[in-house]
Design an enzyme around this catalytic site. Structure first.
Site, PDB file in Angstrom:
ATOM      1  CD  GLU A 191      -1.284 -16.994  17.003  1.00 31.59           C
ATOM      2  OE1 GLU A 191      -1.668 -16.293  17.947  1.00 31.59           O
ATOM      3  OE2 GLU A 191      -2.005 -17.834  16.428  1.00 31.59           O
ATOM      4  CD  GLU A 231      -2.655 -22.725  13.844  1.00 25.60           C
ATOM      5  OE1 GLU A 231      -3.652 -21.992  13.972  1.00 25.60           O
ATOM      6  OE2 GLU A 231      -1.684 -22.689  14.608  1.00 25.60           O
TER       7      GLU A 231
END
Ligand code: 9MR
Length: 649
Positions: A325, A432
């Site tokens: 991220e 994910e």
């Protein structure tokens, strides 16, 4: 763990690794709650409850939520002091327990917050797990703290306790219960997801150590050939203080993977979350500012961390989410303004990949992010990968988290994401994935509506079809969780029960599973039950929507609230005379209702039309409102039934 529950047997072994214990004598029936401990204090004793550190804990008739007695706690001097009960001989690892206790403050105490926690010790080292977070409590009424807890490993101390934000307030507790609901066996006669997809890519699940045990471990082994530690490889877990590495939980997961022939995705070496505060302190112990000295110090810590963690596991971990991220599409340069970036610029990325490659030359190194389908974010990530690879930074793969929902994003946007990176020649992984049943923060379903689960099943079908089409560019697809009983989406972005995975809360295959494995079975089949010799398939035809109910809390204050309820007749037939029924989840009580007549029996409420609003024409609506009292979380009620027919809402 020095514990044996009365009537407990050690029964089986998973891959020769973990000895399991099961409640076995007498064997508890699946789906029927078993109460292991119940503390009512009505016999005038403390029933095993004691103080944590010298405060006074004694049965009392001053207030009782039920019966004659509660437990009074006085003489506190620290916020962590409070009543505690040993669970060491009562709870076992690998079982998901429900804990419930009622709390109120002693008369005259100012409002504060209460929490319910578990302390466990292994070889004398304590860990504290929060079961229920800060919850407002007052001296005026009882508040229920209710949550679940699964012990993952053997311990030599295990106790639950109630604490307060206030260091000194006195309190009462009553009606504590520790219970569990035995799960049915996992389905062994359905295809394994990993086998069905073997020709295309590896299939993984994010897990914690507790999910290696019992039914969860069996489900994981049957369907998945890759695992991602959900939290145990993050910096806060592996190096909580400088140079003191801890790998116990991660080692348990890696050992399980080895024994079960599964790959491990290492998640994650660098992130702006779950990184301990010490990492960003300067040499004098103050918060780092962007100076050359601090940059050098931070990069040396990063290097030492990666050497310590990656080096520890060597070839046992074949894939690393090296950075997580790091993109922010709202910045002109596309780079997240994390501490990492503020202090080192792009150098933390360069260092992280360089060191990871050096320590684990055979591992696949991934840059992982969410919302990579969103064109602006996708393009910024793409530009970053191009730039760094051109410099020789060893990025092997792009990880697409794929936290999506039943509506968003469009398939075309997802395909554009895959094709964009395919052109770069990097590997891609879905890292994910989960498909939330919610599309905005205001929704909350007491039970997941059948039509939403059906939509979810089709979404899984469509995404996996897309992944298969692009399988040449995708080496693995990982789901962010094993089954709906445990998902981060239960507390993000708001607290509510979500159902985003392939298996339901009882670990049984959902429509979503069939969407991945055999889409032809989605429409007619939602559950498959197995007997020893036959397979019974339960058909589900989608019932048409007959009515919708819009329930809104218009105002809420300490102990009270006002709600508006709007019923819509979704059929083409007029309804003359209506009765709406529902169940309150949190002990709410209606005190006054208008535009209808109500009765309430415990949680169950029935509202009948008034003389002037009995007619509900096709497509028409009526509304009524009420004032009520609440404790706990004032959760949304449901399911709603109109004249006995289930409504959507
Ligand atoms: O699943 C993880 C959850 O248990 C943690 O509380 C949470 C806190 O940061 O992190 C979750 O995992 C995240 C993952 O590491 C990175 N992408 C988003 C995931 C969901 O928050």
């Amino acid at each position: 763990m020095r514990r044996v529950l009365a009537g407990v047997l050690a029964t089986s072994v998973v891959a020769g690794l973990v000895t399991l214990a099961a409640h076995a004598s007498p064997r508890a029936a699946a789906d029927e709650p078993v109460v292991v401990v119940s503390s009512t204090f009505d016999d005038g004793t403390a029933q095993g409850w004691t103080s944590r550190a010298g405060e006074v804990v004694e049965p009392s008739t001053a207030v009782a939520r039920s019966g004659t007695h509660g437990l009074a706690v006085t003489g506190r001097a620290q916020s962590w002091q409070g009543p505690t009960l040993s669970l060491l001989d009562k709870a076992q690892k690998g079982i998901r327990y429900d804990l419930s206790v009622w709390v109120r403050l002693a008369a005259g105490e100012a409002p504060t917050q209460a929490r319910l926690s578990v302390e466990r010790r292994t070889a004398g080292t304590p860990s504290y797990d929060q079961v229920v977070g800060d919850t407002a409590v007052t001296a005026n009424g009882w508040v229920n703290l209710r949550g679940s807890y699964t012990l993952a490993a053997d311990v030599d101390f295990l106790a639950t306790y109630v604490e307060l934000s206030s260091a000194t307030a006195s309190l009462h507790i009553d009606d504590f219960a520790l219970s569990y609901t035995p799960l049915p066996p996992i389905q062994t006669d359905i295809p394994s997801v990993k086998d069905v997809l073997a020709a295309h890519f590896a299939v993984g699940a994010a897990v914690e150590t507790a999910q290696l045990l019992n039914n969860h471990g069996q489900l994981l082994a049957k369907h998945f050939n890759s695992i991602t530690p959900g939290n145990t490889l993050k910096w806060d877990a592996t190096e909580p203080t400088e140079g003191a590495f801890r790998f116990t939980d991660a080692e348990t997961l890696v050992a399980w993977a080895k024994a079960n022939g599964a790959a491990v995705r290492g998640h994650t070496l660098v992130w702006h979350q779950q990184t301990p505060a010490w990492v960003f302190k300067d040499a004098a112990g103050n918060d780092m500012t962007a100076t050359p000295e601090n940059k050098a110090l931070l990069l040396s810590r990063l290097e030492a961390h990666i050497r310590g963690v990656v080096g520890h596991f060597g070839d046992d971990i074949g894939v690393w989410d090296v950075v997580n991220e790091v993109v922010d599409e709202n910045q002109a340069d596309g780079l997240r303004r994390s501490k990492w970036f503020e202090i080192t610029g792009l150098d933390y990325l360069r260092t992280a990949f360089r060191v990871a490659r050096e320590v684990a030359p055979n591992a696949r190194l991934v840059i992982n992010d969410y919302n990579t389908n969103v064109p602006a974010k996708r393009d910024k990530l793409y530009d970053l990968v191009v730039k760094l690879r051109a410099e020789g930074v060893p990025i092997d793969a792009v990880g697409h988290q794929m936290h999506v929902n039943v509506q968003w994003p469009a398939l075309a946007e997802t395909e554009a994401m895959l094709t964009k990176f395919a052109a770069l020649g990097v590997d891609q992984q879905i890292t994910e994935m989960d498909v939330s049943i919610y599309t905005d923060n205001s929704q909350s379903y007491p039970t997941p509506p059948a039509d939403v689960l059906l939509t979810q099943a089709y979404r899984y079908r469509d995404f996996f079809e897309l992944y298969k089409k692009h399988a040449a560019d995708i080496s693995s697809v990982t789901l962010w969780g094993l089954a709906d009983d445990s998902t981060w989406l239960d507390s993000f972005p708001v607290t509510r029960k979500d159902h985003p995975l392939l298996f339901d809360t009882r670990l049984q295959a959902k429509g979503a599973y069939w969407g991945v494995v055999d889409p032809g079975r989605i429409t007619s089949t939602t559950t498959t039950t197995t007997t020893t010799t036959t397979t019974t398939t339960t058909s589900m035809t989608m019932p048409p929507v007959r009515c919708t109910v819009d329930y809104r809390v218009g105002g809420q204050w300490q102990g009270g609230f006002q709600a508006e309820v709007r019923i819509t007749n979704a059929t083409t037939t007029a309804i003359d005379g209506w009765t709406l029924a529902w169940s309150f989840p949190d002990g709410q009580r209606i005190s006054q209702l208008w535009n209808g007549a109500h009765t309430q029996d415990g949680a169950a409420v029935t509202v009948k039309h008034a003389s002037w609003n009995s007619a509900l024409p096709p497509g028409g609506s009526v509304s009524f409102g009420f004032l009520g009292t609440w404790t706990g979380s004032n959760g949304k009620p449901g399911p709603f039934t109109l004249n006995g027919t289930r409504c959507v809402g």
